[in-house]
Design an enzyme around this catalytic site. Structure first.
Site, mmCIF file in Angstrom:
data_model
loop_
_atom_site.group_PDB
_atom_site.id
_atom_site.type_symbol
_atom_site.label_atom_id
_atom_site.label_comp_id
_atom_site.label_asym_id
_atom_site.label_seq_id
_atom_site.Cartn_x
_atom_site.Cartn_y
_atom_site.Cartn_z
ATOM 1 C CB SER A 103 -40.939 1.953 -23.534
ATOM 2 O OG SER A 103 -39.724 2.220 -24.557
ATOM 3 C CG HIS A 105 -36.822 1.290 -26.572
ATOM 4 N ND1 HIS A 105 -37.325 0.383 -27.187
ATOM 5 C CD2 HIS A 105 -36.666 0.633 -25.480
ATOM 6 C CE1 HIS A 105 -36.974 -0.455 -27.272
ATOM 7 N NE2 HIS A 105 -37.239 -0.414 -25.559
ATOM 8 C CB THR A 165 -27.050 9.412 -10.999
ATOM 9 O OG1 THR A 165 -26.149 9.367 -10.372
ATOM 10 C CG2 THR A 165 -26.468 11.180 -12.124
ATOM 11 C CB CYS A 170 -39.638 -11.116 -26.476
ATOM 12 S SG CYS A 170 -39.425 -9.783 -25.509
HETATM 13 C C1 LIG Z 1 -41.977 -2.472 -25.175
HETATM 14 C C2 LIG Z 1 -42.508 -2.657 -24.434
HETATM 15 C C3 LIG Z 1 -41.996 -2.578 -23.592
HETATM 16 C C4 LIG Z 1 -40.820 -2.466 -22.335
HETATM 17 O O1 LIG Z 1 -40.700 -1.354 -23.139
HETATM 18 P P1 LIG Z 1 -38.204 -1.326 -22.405
HETATM 19 O O2 LIG Z 1 -38.920 0.357 -22.566
HETATM 20 O O3 LIG Z 1 -38.600 -1.993 -23.472
HETATM 21 O O4 LIG Z 1 -37.960 -2.339 -21.462
HETATM 22 C C5 LIG Z 1 -43.258 -3.204 -22.211
HETATM 23 N N1 LIG Z 1 -44.322 -3.641 -22.798
HETATM 24 C C6 LIG Z 1 -45.117 -3.026 -23.820
HETATM 25 C C7 LIG Z 1 -46.254 -2.974 -24.123
HETATM 26 C C8 LIG Z 1 -44.121 -3.340 -24.849
HETATM 27 O O5 LIG Z 1 -44.217 -2.897 -25.980
#
Ligand SMILES: *Cc1c(COP(=O)(O)O)cnc(C)c1O
Length: 383
Positions: free
Chosen positions: A201, A203, A241, A327
């Site tokens: 990911s 971010h 894209t 979450c």
């Molecule tokens: C943040 C996270 C995700 C989800 O990632 P996104 O890029 O926000 O969809 C999945 N698994 C773990 C362990 C995470 O910390």
């Protein structure tokens, strides 16, 4: 010092200014579609993808052509799990995973039941780690996929990837790991660890939101059904894209994380110890959740017996941190990860839990402020 102090770096991280700088031209003059093969605008977009693919691959010792860009780790997890099971469910219906996985892994596995998959969820030990003997006992020639996360997002523990990889390989199954919290934070070598699929990911590593990647080993045994139908982007695995600005940001964030991993982990570890020392001298009866050694330094999840969770949170409003997982916070949903390590009777206890996510931009001053606030709040609620 700015308040609320940001201590939620497992939920997301702020963009590193060096990443933003690399992204900017792709929002303005370098706007080409990377799929346009006949002119300079397209080539510029494609070049951004090529550079980022190398940068992301090199962090995990993969090849550039094994990286598929996605919208994030959620999409990568869906793509990996559903992709494998759509191919295998008839012959080998079993998926093995853990009870502490991210919700998107557990939900993707459950969704595969509609193609005939059978989900086996192994409970972790009280320290949050998988006992690999339980995996050895569960795996069979009916197991298509084992999905075990690299680092837990709530309690920061590092699962024994290499040992898991050996067991999965010996059983002829496919090994997927959700590495959203591990990529760029702990050393990962996908060949050495026998990882076939790995989710990333942007971010979580000081890159942009809305981008991520799936590493998919180049081997005929690791086949996925197509996740998005349409154009031939991403080796025909994911049509649509690509976003060169986001992908370039992911690449740069990966390169920084990898180059600075050692020093950064040293800094995070020192801050975590600083916080722990203060908390332990100011409070008695605290519980550190998850193994204290097999963990990343930027995460500390602590429980405070005899303290009400909501009252604690409302007493530390100038700290931006979460209680359990991002979450689950803001709802009365208890954390499935804390339940997995503490057992179902945790709900009967009067016990608060917080997750401290220390990051690249956290300062000692902020750590001291946070420790002080928490000590004061817990002592006054216990009084
Ligand atoms: C943040 C996270 C995700 C989800 O990632 P996104 O890029 O926000 O969809 C999945 N698994 C773990 C362990 C995470 O910390």
């Amino acid at each position: 010092m700015k308040t609320p102090v940001y201590l939620d770096n497992q939920a997301t991280t702020p963009l590193d200014p060096r990443v933003l700088e690399v992204m900017m031209p792709y929002f303005t003059e370098k706007f080409g579609n990377p799929h346009s093969a006949t002119h300079k605008y397209g080539w510029e977009g494609e070049a951004a993808l090529d550079i980022a693919r190398e940068q992301v691959a090199s962090v995990i010792a993969a090849n550039a052509d094994e990286i598929i860009f996605t919208s994030g780790a959620t999409e990568a997890n869906n793509m990996a799990i559903k992709g494998v099971m759509q191919v295998w469910a008839q012959k080998k219906p079993e998926i093995i995973t853990l009870n502490t996985e991210h919700k998107c892994v557990l939900a993707s596995a459950r969704a595969c039941e509609r193609y005939g998959a059978k989900v086996t969820v192994i409970p972790v030990e009280a320290n949050g780690l998988l006992d690999v003997k339980k995996l050895e006992a569960a795996i069979s020639d009916k197991t298509a996929l084992v999905s075990v996360m690299a680092v837990n997002n709530e309690i920061g523990v590092i699962q024994p990837l290499k040992e898991i990889g050996e067991i999965v390989k010996a059983a002829g199954a496919i090994f997927h790991t959700d590495a959203a919290q591990a990529f760029g934070k702990i050393p990962i070598d996908v060949r050495d660890m026998n990882v076939d699929l790995l989710s990333i990911s942007g971010h979580k590593i000081y890159g942009p939101k809305g981008v991520g990647a799936l590493y998919k080993r180049n081997h005929h045994s690791v086949a996925l059904s197509r996740f998005m139908d349409g154009g031939a982007q991403e080796r025909e695995q994911r049509a649509g894209t690509q976003a060169p600005a986001l992908v370039a940001g992911l690449g740069k964030a990966a390169a920084i994380a990898s180059n600075e991993m050692l020093q950064e982990n040293g800094r995070l570890y020192a801050m975590m110890q600083r916080f722990k020392t203060q908390i332990k001298s100011g409070l008695n009866n605290i519980i550190v959740n998850g193994d204290e050694d097999q963990r990343i330094p930027g995460n500390l999840n602590i429980s405070f017996p005899d303290v009400d969770n909501d009252r604690l949170l409302s007493n530390i409003r100038d700290l931006a941190l979460s209680s359990g997982s991002a979450c689950a916070s803001g709802t009365s949903d208890p954390s499935h990860v804390l339940e997995a390590i503490k057992g179902p009777d945790m709900h009967d206890k009067n016990e608060a839990s917080i997750r401290l996510g220390i990051g690249r931009f956290t300062s000692d001053e902020e750590i001291d402020f946070a420790a002080n606030r928490i000590i004061r709040a817990v002592n006054s609620l216990r009084a």
